[in-house]
Write a protein that holds these residues in place. Structure first.
Motif, short mmCIF file in Angstrom:
data_model
loop_
_atom_site.label_atom_id
_atom_site.label_comp_id
_atom_site.label_asym_id
_atom_site.label_seq_id
_atom_site.Cartn_x
_atom_site.Cartn_y
_atom_site.Cartn_z
N ASP A 8 0.81 -1.21 0.00
CA ASP A 8 0.00 0.00 0.00
C ASP A 8 0.85 1.27 0.00
N ALA A 9 1.98 1.21 0.67
CA ALA A 9 2.83 2.40 0.77
C ALA A 9 3.49 2.74 -0.55
N GLN A 10 3.45 1.85 -1.52
CA GLN A 10 4.15 2.05 -2.78
C GLN A 10 3.24 2.59 -3.88
N ILE A 11 1.97 2.83 -3.58
CA ILE A 11 1.03 3.32 -4.58
C ILE A 11 0.46 4.66 -4.12
N SER A 12 -0.18 5.37 -5.04
CA SER A 12 -0.77 6.67 -4.71
C SER A 12 -1.96 6.49 -3.79
N TRP A 13 -2.33 7.56 -3.12
CA TRP A 13 -3.47 7.46 -2.20
C TRP A 13 -4.76 7.17 -2.96
N GLN A 14 -4.87 7.68 -4.22
CA GLN A 14 -6.06 7.42 -5.03
C GLN A 14 -6.18 5.92 -5.34
N ARG B 29 -2.28 6.21 6.54
CA ARG B 29 -1.97 6.21 5.11
C ARG B 29 -2.37 7.55 4.48
N LEU B 30 -3.49 8.10 4.89
CA LEU B 30 -3.93 9.39 4.35
C LEU B 30 -3.10 10.54 4.91
N ARG B 31 -2.76 10.48 6.16
CA ARG B 31 -1.93 11.54 6.75
C ARG B 31 -0.55 11.57 6.10
N GLN B 32 0.01 10.40 5.82
CA GLN B 32 1.32 10.35 5.16
C GLN B 32 1.25 10.88 3.73
#
Length: 282
Positions: free
Chosen positions: A138-144, A188-191
């Motif tokens: 999850d950390a490797q993709i865009s938030w969208q 995840r959103l805050r980052q």
């Protein structure tokens, strides 16, 4: 006088052979290891037949009573069985008695591991949140993209466990998987640069959209692609022409080959992401 004494003497003499010792009569000689008839009868009545269940039990020193083997209970096994029971029959089919029957144990045995049905529901919900857990990628993709992937995963898990839709946010005693899931979403959103206020709005909107869509999807009278025959009842109800816009939608959208209500999920999710992008830029 002499005759009388002679008579008395004759009475005192024993009769010939009356008290003589009996000489045993010779009988059939016994063969080595032979048993008499009564012994053989006793053995035949008490000894089980070779190869019988009683013979096996006697040889093992056990009893002949047949018992049903119960599974080894653990909290994890009980929760997994309860989830399977609810998946098949709904949450109303889940009681401690029904669960005990499913596990082939007495109902009181469950309370040694889980004190109440409410506690059982807490554990079941936490297990479902564990299935919603996010992978390391999850950390490797865009938030969208993350929001799209996560929303689709939520939908799939809830369709697998329809009973969980109304319970996920109802527990007063959240478990570690629940807390980890919620914390990860906000993080995840805050980052990604979201303010905490916008991140809170985002997870609330995501939950409302996915939960509501699954409830509607489960309630539909058809699954997957819509067949024209499944729409016959709607068409019959609109024959009078009093519902022109509904008739138009059925004719131009729903009755088209390959139409599936599931398409609305991706479209709605896209609108949400576009709206969040606008808010995020501002």
């Amino acid at each position: 006088m002499s005759a009388r004494r002679k008579s008395d003497s004759n009475r005192r003499q024993p009769a010939a052979g009356k008290h003589q010792e009996r000489t045993p009569q010779p009988g059939p000689s016994k063969q080595p290891g032979a048993r008499n008839k009564s012994t053989r009868q006793t053995v035949s009545k008490s000894a089980p037949k070779k190869g019988s269940r009683n013979a096996t039990t006697a040889a093992e020193g056990g009893t002949t009573k047949k018992t049903r083997k119960s599974p080894t209970l653990s909290v994890e096994f009980i929760v997994a069985t309860a989830i399977g029971l609810a998946d098949r029959g709904g949450i109303h089919a889940l009681s401690m008695r029904n669960l005990a029957t499913e596990l082939r144990v007495e109902a009181m045995s469950l309370y040694h591991h889980i004190p109440s049905r409410e506690r059982l529901l807490d554990l079941m919900v936490d297990e479902v949140f564990g299935e919603l857990g996010t992978p390391a990628t999850d950390a490797q993709i865009s938030w969208q993209e993350w929001l799209s992937v996560q929303s689709n995963r939520m939908r799939k898990v809830l369709l697998d466990h329809p009973w969980a839709v109304g319970l996920l946010d109802s527990r007063k005693n959240p478990g570690p998987a629940t807390l980890q899931y919620q914390n990860h979403r906000l993080g995840r959103l805050r980052q990604a640069g979201f303010s905490m206020d916008l991140a809170a709005h985002t997870v609330a909107i995501q939950d409302s959209f996915v939960y509501g869509f699954v409830v509607q999807e489960l309630a539909l009278p058809f699954e997957g692609a819509v067949d024209i025959e499944q729409l016959q009842g709607f068409q019959d109800a609109m024959q009078a022409g009093d519902y022109p816009y509904l008739s138009e939608m059925v004719a131009s959208v729903v009755s088209q080959r390959g139409y599936s209500f599931a398409r609305e999920f991706e479209y709605g999710l896209k609108l949400i992401i576009e709206g969040l992008e606008m808010r995020f830029r501002n």
